[in-house]
Enzyme design. Sequence first.
Site, PDB file in Angstrom:
ATOM      1  CD  GLN B 130      85.407  -1.840 134.213  1.00  0.00           C
ATOM      2  OE1 GLN B 130      84.728  -1.250 133.401  1.00  0.00           O
ATOM      3  NE2 GLN B 130      85.090  -3.036 134.648  1.00  0.00           N
ATOM      4  N   GLY B 131      89.622  -0.599 136.235  1.00  0.00           N
ATOM      5  CA  GLY B 131      90.637  -1.526 136.742  1.00  0.00           C
ATOM      6  C   GLY B 131      90.038  -2.663 137.552  1.00  0.00           C
ATOM      7  CE1 TYR B 132      85.724  -2.320 138.996  1.00  0.00           C
ATOM      8  CE2 TYR B 132      84.060  -3.747 138.075  1.00  0.00           C
ATOM      9  CZ  TYR B 132      84.406  -2.651 138.818  1.00  0.00           C
ATOM     10  OH  TYR B 132      83.426  -1.887 139.383  1.00  0.00           O
ATOM     11  CB  SER B 133      90.371  -8.036 134.275  1.00  0.00           C
ATOM     12  OG  SER B 133      89.036  -8.339 134.005  1.00  0.00           O
ATOM     13  CD  GLU B 248      74.091   6.046 133.387  1.00  0.00           C
ATOM     14  OE1 GLU B 248      74.140   6.316 132.190  1.00  0.00           O
ATOM     15  OE2 GLU B 248      73.670   6.828 134.242  1.00  0.00           O
ATOM     16  CB  SER B 385      82.729 -15.190 129.973  1.00  0.00           C
ATOM     17  OG  SER B 385      82.418 -16.065 131.039  1.00  0.00           O
ATOM     18  CD  GLU B 387      81.492 -19.610 128.352  1.00  0.00           C
ATOM     19  OE1 GLU B 387      81.885 -18.433 128.453  1.00  0.00           O
ATOM     20  OE2 GLU B 387      81.346 -20.181 127.254  1.00  0.00           O
TER      21      GLU B 387
END
Lengths: 386, 413
Positions: B130-133, B248, B385, B387
């Site tokens: 997965q390539g988000y951050s 899902e 997170s 938060e």
Amino acid sequence: MTFDFTEDQRDFAAMLRSFFDAQYGPDRLREVVDHGKTYDPTFWRTMVDDLDLVGLTVAEAHGGSGGSTVDLCILLEEYGRALVTSPLFATAGLALPALTEAGDEDSRSRWLPRIASGATTATWAVLGSTGAPDLTGTGVQATQGAAGWTLSGSRSWVLDGATADVLLTVAGTPAGPGLFLVETATADGLTRTATDALDPTLALAEVAFTDTPAQRISGDHAPDGLRRALALGTIALAALQLGCLSGALDMAVSYAGTRVQFGRPIGSFQAVKHRCADVFIDTETTRWVVFHAAALASDPETGADALEEAAHLTSAYAASSSFRAVANLLQVLGGIGYTWEHPGHLYFKRATAAARLLGSSTHHLDAVSAVIDAAPSAAPGWGASA
Amino acid sequence: MDIKLSDAAEQYRARVRSLLAQELPADWRGIAALSPEEREQFDRTWREFLVEQSLLAPGWPSEYGGGGLDITSHSVVAEEFARAGVPQHVLLTDPVGMTLLGPTVLHWGTEAQKQYFIPRTLSAEIRWAQGYSEPEAGSDLFGVRTRAVLDGDEWVVNGSKIWQTAGAHANWIFALVRTDPEAPKAKGLSFLLIPYDQPGVEVRAIKTMDGGAELAEVFFDNARTSADNLVGGAGNGAKVALTLLGFERGSGGIALALATKLELLRLRDAMRSFGVDDVTLRRRLADCWTSVHVMHCLALRNLTVAASGRPPGPESSISKVMMSEYRKRVTELAVDILGPRALTPTGMPSKVNLGPQPLGVDADSSTAWVADFLHARPGTVYGGSSEIQRNTIGEQVLGLPREPRPVPATKAG
């Protein structure tokens, strides 16, 4: 599986919300809180005559509406949210389960119609001297004489104990504990003393029995029936606690959205916003735990053990979630929340009181511990049936 | 208010149980009880078995190799697998492929993309990261800077992505990249599939505080991918990414609550094994048991909402906060039960990094409990997170005003 409310149930909740908003507003609440009023018989008649609220779960054959525990919890959430002072919870939440689950046929035929009609209010003096529910009859002894049964002993922290027309309690007999009923208007040797209460919206009393005439009403299924009744009462109490959460949530969010400091609503600050989010999480999680237990209670296939376990889990959680929420509410409210004028402290006191009315959270956690102790070790269960 | 599964779902449960009873040896004690050699052998045949039975991706349409199951039956499969101590996902990259990428391609992809990527994801020919951050875009997800520029029939990608779970085991990545630097922040993003096997891609392992290196960082230096590998349309990446997070949902909650309950029984057994009988610890254990019940109730509720086809509500944020905060609490309890044994971890190693250990881990393995304790820490950080979840609830559910955001000095880019 549809773990959700029906359309009818949603309508019922909405009707109750607008009824209590219109009929039990801040002025009426203030009357009780400022002047120590116990309850308003006129309002009681409105709840009973117009809406049949006290007979909600009484069978239709006995003059009630035949509603389920789910329906009762919907009622008690809204009733708790409105912080109503009346005999409804003690009557419908405590005494009715005791009568229905543990009472014999005669007592049910005699008392259920009177209770459903609102003519008779009732309570169940549950707690023993340690503050834990007493199903063994410690603290009150029953003696059988020529004229029938008499009770001696005392019960503390009895909800609506000074006003209830009918008082139920478990008392010890030589043959084991039984459920007894006292008609308070005519009973000799009965002392009922209203006590100052932390929560001014809940009327508590000390009740002393000195050779007080009583009827033994427990039926053949009483031991299991009493466990079921206490579980049902505990689930009903959790619904009342859910009302506290729901009220605290709306109060906190509304204040955070309108109170301006540093030129903007305080709810825009994450420190405040996150407290509101926590109240929301506590409210939503408690809602589904309470109604999960209510759904179990409404299913005739649920055994006493399973119902008891659900009640302990629900109560342990509702005690902590509701206290967290009201503590967050007072912090969001700031200084105004510490005043007598603002109703915030009433939720704070209600959450505190409710967490003790049917046993403390440690009592319930210790019961959960016993469940954990008895559970079989984790092992692959593909051959087992559950 | 009906909390019982339908007769059909219960009949399906019985089928899954008898399938498992046939497939697993009589003395089966759970996947974690296998030796590393046995495990390697088991994983290979088990994954083949799942593909054959269309149970690797139970909820995907059968025409693409999925099980075609409704979400309730899918939930039953997951629950029975957890009860039996067999994995739903076998390879470390399988959770990413089966729960994130697959459903996204099935929802947003073209027919050609489905035909190409879905079978290859099932066969493990393609293993996803997965390539988000990015190093500069964590909670501020839509602040990603990795650029993709169209060059003929290929996208040319420059930048980097971080925190790929099992990243070293992947050979493709789905990435949120900036394709239009002129558009406002979230509008200039696209969802792009990029193969690793090329000179412009470098994957580096990240050593984490547990001493392992399951996470990775990937660098793109003029990496290339076909123009056909953009999913959901250019400029639509934020929308695709957000729906992906809702896919899902619901199907795994009941199984996770069960696995969490089994973990608590293992913790109880550890207390017995260590001779620890302290009322405070017992009450903390009971409090954890209560939380597990709460999560079970929440999972039933989520399943109802998901099965009704309604769009995801706030329940996903609630579940995320509850579960991740709970994992910290229960693992803190575990190391308190270990007492000084936590100082010198011994015994069987842990088998998974995310969530409770599967059946078969020794209750008295302090190594496994300490590993769980460390692995629980990032749970309240990744995947939004605690938060960020509370911001979502506060703003999108409760309608509280957003925190004023600074006006950028220049336009993004």
